[in-house]
Design a protein around this motif. Structure first.
Motif: not given
Length: 279
Positions: A120-130, A161-166, A168-177
């Motif tokens: 979660f931490h690394t995804c949170r840090a990387a996503c804004p610039a992406m 299992a939680a990372i798998m769901r994370l 999916e949630c991340l992708n569904d939130t960001t793929i349109a961008h």
């Protein structure tokens, strides 16, 4: 090969084993690589190997369970290399073996913290610039227990299992961008983690099946996952964003089948249903 030329890849847990192989392959494909882990000398060795092959890399000592440390790591990466085009979350911990009532609570939770919170931490840090650039790919490694019960590895399994769901949630939130997330299961690879499962007293007692699998010849080369992740970084499997890919997959066959898999909602963490492919 230079498919990843002019790109920046961040690989956590890159000091040894699967993570080192992933970092090396990203560099071989032309990426500049930031190698992250807690142990400085190990990631420095990975960087030296990359440089010896003519690649470019930096070592960034980081504890992924500390968000401020992750923020600082990404700030350094941006300053020295540029923003990340690819993030691979390979860090992992599996120290708590046995039935739930016998596991040390602190050790059990530490596995979850490193595996899930760190991701979660690394995804949170990387996503804004992406998201600001409208492009980027994230790969989160999963494994045993992601889609099935793992009674004597409950902390590890719950986190995966939680990372798998994370994912999916991340992708569904960001793929349109323009930002895509993937889960990758490298398969059973002989690593320092599996060595502890094989030779510790708790491992021998509660996870004897690991030794049997190795005895039966199940030992996936880390290069399988590394090559798959390089393909993901190059966009080959974008149709499967948000889904599970495996180191044991034949990548050519997977490419032929990926449209059908996506249409059938396969390779996803779902309740069982007639006709639905399980993980």
């Amino acid at each position: 090969m230079t498919r990843l030329k002019d790109s920046v890849a961040v690989v956590t847990g890159g000091g040894r084993g699967i993570g080192r192989e992933i970092a090396l392959q990203q560099a071989r494909e032309g990426a500049t690589v930031a190698v992250l882990a807690r142990t400085a000398n190990e990631i420095e060795q990975t960087v030296s190997l990359i440089q010896s092959e003519g690649g470019r890399a930096i070592a960034v000592t980081t504890d992924v369970t500390e968000y401020s440390a992750v923020e600082s790591a990404f700030a350094r990466i941006v300053s020295e290399l540029g923003p990340a085009d690819m993030l691979v979350n390979n860090h992992g911990s599996f120290q708590a073996f046995g039935p739930i009532w016998e596991c040390d609570p602190v050790t059990w939770w530490r596995d979850v913290e490193i595996n899930l919170q760190g991701t979660f931490h690394t995804c949170r840090a990387a996503c804004p610039a992406m998201l600001a650039r409208g492009s980027g790919r994230i790969v989160n490694l999963v494994g045993g227990g992601t889609g099935n019960s793992f009674p004597h590895g409950s902390g590890y399994a719950s986190s995966k299992a939680a990372i798998m769901r994370l994912t999916e949630c991340l992708n569904d939130t960001t793929i349109a961008h323009g930002v895509r997330a993937f889960a990758v299961d490298p398969g059973l690879v002989r690593t320092e983690m599996t060595e502890k499962q094989l030779f510790s007293e708790a491992g021998k007692t509660y996870l004897p099946g690991i030794q049997q699998l190795f005895d039966d010849g199940v030992n996936i080369a880390p290069s399988r996952a590394a090559l798959l992740i390089a393909d993901i970084a190059a966009g080959r499997f974008d149709v499967l964003a948000g889904r599970l890919l495996r180191g044991v997959d034949d990548r050519d066959v997977l490419e032929k089948e990926m449209d059908a898999l996506a249409k059938a909602d396969g390779r996803a963490l779902r309740f069982s249903a007639i006709g639905q492919q399980k993980l």
